[in-house]
Motif scaffolding. Structure first.
Motif, short mmCIF file in Angstrom:
data_model
loop_
_atom_site.label_atom_id
_atom_site.label_comp_id
_atom_site.label_asym_id
_atom_site.label_seq_id
_atom_site.Cartn_x
_atom_site.Cartn_y
_atom_site.Cartn_z
N VAL A 327 16.19 6.79 20.57
CA VAL A 327 17.07 6.06 22.09
C VAL A 327 17.13 5.05 21.23
CG1 VAL A 327 17.04 5.36 24.33
CG2 VAL A 327 15.68 7.57 23.95
N GLN A 328 16.38 4.15 20.83
CA GLN A 328 16.73 3.28 20.50
C GLN A 328 18.30 3.00 19.45
OE1 GLN A 328 16.14 -0.09 21.16
NE2 GLN A 328 18.34 -0.74 20.16
N ASN A 329 17.86 4.43 18.37
CA ASN A 329 18.98 4.34 17.29
C ASN A 329 20.35 4.59 17.95
OD1 ASN A 329 20.26 4.76 14.98
ND2 ASN A 329 20.06 7.17 14.95
N CYS A 330 20.48 5.40 19.02
CA CYS A 330 21.49 5.78 20.18
C CYS A 330 22.19 4.74 20.65
CB CYS A 330 20.92 6.72 20.91
SG CYS A 330 21.17 8.05 20.76
N PHE A 331 20.98 3.47 20.85
CA PHE A 331 22.10 2.58 21.66
C PHE A 331 22.66 2.24 20.62
CE2 PHE A 331 18.36 2.06 24.87
CZ PHE A 331 19.13 3.19 25.50
N ASP A 332 22.03 1.34 19.17
CA ASP A 332 22.69 0.81 17.94
C ASP A 332 24.08 1.27 18.03
OD1 ASP A 332 20.25 -0.79 17.79
OD2 ASP A 332 19.58 0.53 16.12
N LYS A 333 24.73 2.35 17.40
CA LYS A 333 25.13 2.88 17.46
C LYS A 333 26.43 2.90 18.50
CE LYS A 333 23.41 5.81 13.93
NZ LYS A 333 24.76 5.74 12.48
N ALA A 334 25.64 3.33 19.99
CA ALA A 334 26.24 2.25 20.19
C ALA A 334 27.62 0.81 20.47
CB ALA A 334 25.94 2.75 22.15
N MET A 335 26.44 0.26 20.30
CA MET A 335 26.79 -1.31 20.24
C MET A 335 27.72 -1.39 19.21
SD MET A 335 22.96 -3.60 21.07
CE MET A 335 22.31 -2.70 20.08
N ASP A 336 27.62 -0.72 18.21
CA ASP A 336 28.21 -0.34 17.15
C ASP A 336 30.14 -0.09 17.22
OD1 ASP A 336 27.22 -1.55 15.43
OD2 ASP A 336 25.83 0.33 14.26
N GLU A 337 29.38 0.92 18.47
CA GLU A 337 30.97 1.43 18.41
C GLU A 337 31.90 0.24 19.49
OE1 GLU A 337 32.73 3.52 17.21
OE2 GLU A 337 31.60 3.90 15.36
N LEU A 338 31.18 0.02 20.48
CA LEU A 338 31.61 -1.25 21.56
C LEU A 338 32.54 -1.98 21.55
CD1 LEU A 338 28.75 -0.93 24.26
CD2 LEU A 338 30.95 -0.08 25.05
N SER A 339 31.87 -2.66 20.30
CA SER A 339 32.18 -3.81 19.49
C SER A 339 33.33 -4.02 18.34
CB SER A 339 30.82 -4.44 18.68
OG SER A 339 29.84 -5.20 19.46
N ALA A 347 28.82 -4.47 24.92
CA ALA A 347 28.07 -4.75 23.01
C ALA A 347 26.59 -5.59 23.47
CB ALA A 347 28.89 -4.50 21.96
N GLU A 348 27.35 -6.34 23.61
CA GLU A 348 26.25 -7.54 23.24
C GLU A 348 24.70 -7.13 24.98
OE1 GLU A 348 25.61 -12.54 23.81
OE2 GLU A 348 27.70 -11.70 24.19
N SER A 349 25.04 -7.13 26.43
CA SER A 349 24.38 -6.42 26.66
C SER A 349 23.67 -5.86 27.06
CB SER A 349 24.95 -6.64 28.69
OG SER A 349 26.02 -5.26 28.53
N LEU A 350 23.62 -4.60 26.10
CA LEU A 350 23.27 -3.13 25.39
C LEU A 350 21.92 -3.72 24.33
CD1 LEU A 350 23.24 -0.37 26.17
CD2 LEU A 350 24.89 0.03 23.80
N ILE A 351 22.04 -4.88 24.08
CA ILE A 351 21.00 -5.13 23.53
C ILE A 351 19.92 -5.29 24.01
CG2 ILE A 351 19.42 -7.16 21.61
CD1 ILE A 351 22.51 -8.44 20.99
N GLU A 352 19.77 -5.59 25.26
CA GLU A 352 18.17 -5.67 25.84
C GLU A 352 18.02 -4.03 26.44
OE1 GLU A 352 15.86 -8.19 26.11
OE2 GLU A 352 17.09 -9.44 25.19
N ALA A 353 18.98 -3.30 26.61
CA ALA A 353 17.99 -1.83 26.96
C ALA A 353 17.31 -1.24 27.00
CB ALA A 353 19.56 -1.25 26.85
N THR A 354 16.29 -0.29 27.03
CA THR A 354 15.23 -0.46 26.74
C THR A 354 15.03 1.89 27.40
OG1 THR A 354 14.04 0.05 28.76
CG2 THR A 354 14.05 -2.53 26.85
N VAL A 355 14.36 2.48 26.81
CA VAL A 355 14.57 4.21 26.86
C VAL A 355 14.69 3.67 28.64
CG1 VAL A 355 12.86 5.96 27.33
CG2 VAL A 355 13.45 4.76 25.16
#
Length: 411
Positions: A327-339, A347-355
């Motif tokens: 799940v974290q890998n998907c979050f990381d990929k999404a953060m990169d694309e959002l940026s 992107a910044e607020s997604l940093i704290e997201a959990t499963v």
């Protein structure tokens, strides 16, 4: 006992894991009355062996409480009064540094074929937010903090513990009862509490990241896409996807009823079994996952194969940490694309997201378009009041009405 505690500084763990709780023996340094406390606490914990999460929470807080009673307050369970409970809460808000660890260590370890207390274990652990971890911030025991929510849970657990002792006629009063009614330790919120969830934009980027990963590397990431779909669409907790001694998710937990509708059976918090209505989109995700595994398009009642088979070897995935990494890998990929697309705040607020945010997101999105009673039952909520917390339509309307309020009239 004081000599022993001075030597080891921090108390040693008292209660082992769920699988080993029945083998626990009281430490040799306990007094006779403390040994009685220990024995009755073992009986209490055994009554929660049906749910790993509940057992772990109760063990954590009751263990802290016993250590404090014996070592700090110098009292046994029968001597504790309301004032003592208040002192215990203050202690938990600021425990001694040598009671605080910087990592989660197992309570017991194997040595020479025996289970022994782990000297590296601590009753409290300081943690870092995901954002602080990313910036390289160090864990420092002086930064330990316990939230108002944790204090509320702590009081609830100790109160449940004393109610058990009352029923067992071990004590004759619950010292927590009055504290919970009017507590200065619990911060009260006006209105609805904030639900930690992904925004609509963030979720679209997250699920798109999973799809892109699956298309680029099906062998590694078709599993990723199915996991993300199940967590969101069926509001699953991570513990409901991973196999455990009490429940192993298998393919025929997806079942079709006499009307041709598909349901998924799982066991959640409190060891409660529930059926979840499977949407057409989730059924499509299941078909894609089974096609990748080389199985028939949909499971038969006799299909006992694991829902999430291991990548290597036989059997189901049992490690929740493995799912968290996916799940974290998907979050990381999404953060990169959002940026890249200019959505830096998202992107910044997604940093704290959990499963667990995926469960919250699925419930929040569905409660806007489905009857809340249906969402309540699929989510496994004990009451509609819990489901109501996810209704944010009123909040949107409230903000919209305030958005253009002037401070100073302008021409």
């Amino acid at each position: 006992m004081a000599v022993i505690m001075n030597k080891i500084k921090s108390p040693l763990p008292l209660f082992d894991s769920l699988d080993n709780i029945k083998k626990c023996q009281p430490p040799f340094y306990l007094t006779q009355r403390q040994q009685q406390d220990f024995d009755v606490t073992i009986s209490f914990l055994k009554s929660y062996t049906g749910s790993l999460g509940t057992f772990n929470s109760y063990r954590r807080d009751v263990e802290r409480f016993l250590h404090w009673c014996w070592l700090i307050e110098k009292k046994d369970l029968k001597e504790i009064k309301r004032d003592n409970i208040e002192s215990f809460i203050r202690f938990c808000q600021k425990p001694p540094k040598f009671w605080i660890g910087t990592k989660k260590s197992p309570r017991f370890i194997n040595k020479n074929g025996e289970r022994i207390p782990n000297p590296e274990w601590r009753p409290f652990v300081v943690t870092l937010s995901k954002a602080a971890h990313r910036t390289g911030e160090k864990l420092i025991t002086s930064n330990f903090d316990i939230s108002s929510g944790s204090i509320k849970e702590l009081l609830a657990i100790i109160s449940t513990f004393y109610n058990f002792l009352l029923q067992d006629e071990y004590v004759y009063a619950n010292p927590v009862a009055l504290i919970r009614q009017k507590s200065k330790f619990i911060r009260k919120n006006q209105g609805q509490p904030k639900i930690r969830r992904l925004s609509e934009l963030q979720w679209q980027y997250v699920i798109t990241a999973a799809k892109n990963l699956a298309e680029a590397n099906p062998d590694s990431h078709e599993r990723t896409l199915f996991i993300m779909s199940a967590l969101y669409s069926m509001y699953l907790r991570i513990s409901e996807l991973a196999a455990a001694s009490r429940w192993v998710p298998i393919m025929n937990h997806f079942q079709r009823d006499s009307d041709g509708n598909w349901w998924f059976t799982t066991v959640g918090k409190g060891n409660k079994e529930r059926q979840i209505a499977v949407s057409n989109a989730m059924l499509k995700a299941l078909k894609r996952w089974r096609r990748h595994l080389g199985l028939s398009i949909l499971p038969s009642p006799a299909d006992n194969s694991p829902l999430l088979p291991r990548t290597k070897g036989n059997g189901p995935i049992t490690n929740t940490s493995y799912i968290r990494k996916i799940v974290q890998n998907c979050f990381d990929k999404a953060m990169d694309e959002l940026s890249k697309d200019g959505f830096s705040e998202e992107a910044e607020s997604l940093i704290e997201a959990t499963v667990h945010w995926l469960r919250h997101t699925g419930i929040s999105d569905d409660v806007k378009i489905r009857p809340r009673e249906h969402v309540r039952d699929d989510a496994g909520h004990s009451s509609s009041a819990t489901t109501d917390k996810y209704i944010d339509i009123e909040l949107r309307e409230r903000h919209q009405s305030a958005k253009n309020k002037p401070i100073l009239d302008e021409d």
